[in-house]
Design an enzyme around this catalytic site. Structure first.
Site, short mmCIF file in Angstrom:
data_model
loop_
_atom_site.label_atom_id
_atom_site.label_comp_id
_atom_site.label_asym_id
_atom_site.label_seq_id
_atom_site.Cartn_x
_atom_site.Cartn_y
_atom_site.Cartn_z
N LEU A 7 -36.78 -13.50 22.50
CA LEU A 7 -35.87 -13.91 21.44
C LEU A 7 -35.96 -15.43 21.29
O LEU A 7 -35.35 -16.20 22.02
CB LEU A 7 -34.43 -13.49 21.77
CG LEU A 7 -34.21 -11.99 22.06
CD1 LEU A 7 -32.73 -11.68 22.17
CD2 LEU A 7 -34.86 -11.11 21.00
N ASP A 8 -36.74 -15.85 20.31
CA ASP A 8 -37.05 -17.26 20.12
C ASP A 8 -35.84 -18.03 19.62
O ASP A 8 -35.16 -17.60 18.68
CB ASP A 8 -38.20 -17.39 19.12
CG ASP A 8 -38.53 -18.83 18.79
OD1 ASP A 8 -38.93 -19.56 19.71
OD2 ASP A 8 -38.35 -19.23 17.62
N ALA A 9 -35.57 -19.17 20.26
CA ALA A 9 -34.52 -20.10 19.82
C ALA A 9 -33.17 -19.42 19.61
O ALA A 9 -32.38 -19.82 18.75
CB ALA A 9 -34.95 -20.83 18.54
N VAL A 10 -32.91 -18.38 20.38
CA VAL A 10 -31.74 -17.55 20.13
C VAL A 10 -30.41 -18.29 20.37
O VAL A 10 -29.38 -17.91 19.80
CB VAL A 10 -31.81 -16.25 20.96
CG1 VAL A 10 -31.59 -16.53 22.45
CG2 VAL A 10 -30.83 -15.21 20.46
N LEU A 70 -39.72 -12.41 18.72
CA LEU A 70 -38.79 -12.11 17.65
C LEU A 70 -38.21 -13.45 17.21
O LEU A 70 -37.31 -13.99 17.85
CB LEU A 70 -37.68 -11.17 18.14
CG LEU A 70 -36.85 -10.50 17.05
CD1 LEU A 70 -37.71 -9.54 16.21
CD2 LEU A 70 -35.67 -9.76 17.65
#
Length: 585
Positions: A236-239, A138
């Site tokens: 959760l990418d780079a969240v 995501l």
């Protein structure tokens, strides 16, 4: 007729929304969230502190198109390969972004709802999900400047007109922490005049504005689509960069944690077997906060493991690795770590902050450069360039020692690294190139101009099948690692939440003890981290005298509890009192 009282789920959702959006009607927004997610407000809550995993869980990390065959969609090629070659070795497949994109090998998403036609379609993704747990990315912090949303932003129409974070170029943004050296703001001409949009990563990756609840609603719809297609694990990418406040670091802000708690609430009510993993490549203590109170991430990446383990294996000294492991709190039930030593990105250096000295870090960087690696930097709030990650394939990273350079122990060192990762508390994850011992792809770096391409080789299936079927190091690596995975998956002492204690056996031997949740199986993992033979006495392990002890790797039985064990360079043992049996698929 009076309105029914809000359900427990609605009440919890309203609480999160009031914190995030104090000037919005939280009750109405909660109803919109549930509608967008197609979720019944009376859905029963999942049981807390439940482990949705066991020792059989091992993840494969791969791009959708890493394996390519003639006249076949890459996702179909991948599905055939993992089912035929890895069914006994892995349980989950992390598909890196497989959507239409404009840059960054998928992480600059143009359309979150469709599969890149060059890789396949949703049916191919769902087909993989029939046999394996599928983790999808995501990419929640930003999207492509070529997306429909950004085109709408420039045109002043919806959806998208208020989707992106704008900043005043005269504001004090000096405290902002980010992983790149490019300018933070990008000037954009729009129908409503000149705007300056926030770009944490690149000017093709425009940060989304989660202060606008419409952005949240849009992503709830996207998550629901992924769930319908069979995706159950969400990365959760780079969240950590999600929420911005000028004048602050704009990383790890309280609102970011609140968003994660809200997403967790929604996702686990729809699918109690779903898992959230936060990708936060930051210093260790900050990373640990993403567990929350067992109400944020189910899993967090063990980002300190790759640089510390590689450093130990090339220096022959495991002191820092041991000290770090001793400092790691046991994960609560219902949470655990995701262990990896290689990924599509580089070896992150921020997670070494406070763990390696500047001299040790410089030695590691120079050693990796000697083995063909590249160095990427970031800009500090003071405007200085600082090492951010080393770009190198794991096979090349372990090709020698810091003292002597390349040597004859590359394979043994490589297998030792895999053996450490698989035995630690948590779920192990193999980057696909670590299964093959893929070398640095310098030609790809030249073609793309990006250092990260060094570890993003594309395998032609005919070439891969050839090297896996002939006496090459690729075959040796693949056979050895898949054998280790099958051993690991049978041992209850390797459950991600099984007890773990670090043992003190000097700076050359890295060792720890695992015990199964039912306390029936004990397992001692001891690794020689040097290029010289090392010795230890079994009496140091306090083996239970009434049990028989066997090394799972060699199947050697140790009857003399006081005997001396010699480990050859980078050799390791998994000594256990109770061998587990692998469940056949």
């Amino acid at each position: 007729m009076e309105n029914a009282l809000p359900s427990h789920l609605e009440q919890r959702l309203v609480s999160h929304l009031q914190t995030l959006y104090p000037h919005v009607d939280a009750s109405e927004l909660a109803r919109n969230c549930l509608t967008r997610f197609h979720l019944d407000p009376n859905t029963e809550s999942p049981r807390p502190h439940t482990n949705i995993w066991d020792q059989s869980d091992i993840m494969l990390i791969t791009y959708a198109d890493t394996l390519r065959a003639k006249d076949e969609p890459p996702l179909e090629t991948l599905q055939k390969f993992v089912k035929s070659k890895l069914s006994d070795s892995i349980s989950a497949v992390h598909l890196l972004p497989f959507f239409p994109y404009s840059s960054d090998d998928g992480f600059s998403v143009m359309d979150y709802t469709t599969v890149n036609p060059a890789s396949g379609n949703w049916d191919h993704v769902s087909k993989i999900a029939e046999d394996f747990k599928v983790m999808g990315d995501l990419v929640i912090n930003h999207c492509s400047s070529r997306s429909m949303w950004f085109e709408n932003f420039k045109a002043g129409v919806d959806p998208g007109s208020k989707f992106f974070y704008e900043a005043d170029p005269n504001a004090d943004l000096s405290a902002v922490v980010r992983p790149r050296t490019s300018p933070l703001l990008r000037e954009v001409q729009t129908k409503n005049g000149e705007k300056h949009v926030w770009c944490t990563f690149s000017h093709d990756q425009i940060d989304l504005n989660f202060e606008n609840p419409e952005v949240l609603l849009e992503f709830l719809g996207i998550i629901r689509l992924y769930l319908e297609k069979g995706i159950r694990w969400f990365r959760l990418d780079a969240v950590a960069f999600l929420w911005k406040i000028p004048g602050t670091t704009s990383i790890n802000l309280p609102q970011t944690h609140e968003i994660i708690r809200l997403l967790r609430l929604m996702i686990e009510h729809y699918a109690p077997d779903a898992v959230i993993i936060t990708e936060t490549n930051i210093p260790n203590q900050e990373n640990l906060t993403y567990f929350g109170n067992a109400n944020e991430a189910h899993l967090i990446y063990n980002f300190s493991l790759p640089p510390l383990l590689i450093n130990s294996l090339v220096t022959g000294n495991c002191s820092h690795l041991k000290q770090w492991l001793m400092s790691m709190p046991p994960a609560q039930q219902g949470t655990t770590y995701l262990n990896f030593i290689a990924s599509h990105d580089g070896i992150g250096l921020r997670p070494t902050e406070g763990l390696l000295s500047e001299w040790e870090l410089e030695t590691l960087i120079n050693t990796m450069k000697r083995f063909g690696g590249k160095l990427s930097s970031r800009t500090t709030p003071q405007g200085d360039a600082k090492p951010y990650e080393i770009n190198i394939s794991l096979w090349n990273a372990l090709s020698g020692s810091a003292q002597q350079g390349p040597d004859q122990w590359q394979f043994a060192r490589f297998l030792c690294a895999a053996g450490v990762m698989m035995a630690l508390e948590g779920v192990p994850a193999f980057y696909i190139h670590s299964l093959f011992g893929t070398e640095n792809d310098l030609e790809r770096v030249d073609n793309t101009g990006h250092f990260r391409s060094i570890n993003r080789h594309i395998w032609d299936m005919e070439d891969l099948q050839h090297v896996l079927n002939t006496p090459t190091h690729h075959q040796k690596v693949f056979q050895s690692i898949t054998k280790l995975t099958q051993i690991r998956r049978a041992q209850q002492a390797f459950h991600p939440n099984a007890t773990q204690y670090v043992l003190h056996m000097g700076e050359n031997l890295f060792a720890f003890w695992r015990q199964s949740l039912d306390r029936r199986q004990s397992l001692f993992a001891v690794y020689n981290m040097t290029d010289q033979p090392q010795h230890f006495n079994l009496s140091e392990l306090n083996l239970i005298a009434t049990d028989d002890w066997t090394d799972l790797i060699t199947e050697q039985v140790y009857e003399d509890r006081l005997g001396k064990v010699t480990l050859m360079p980078y050799q390791f043992v998994w000594l256990t009192n109770k061998k587990g049996k692998l469940k056949t698929s």
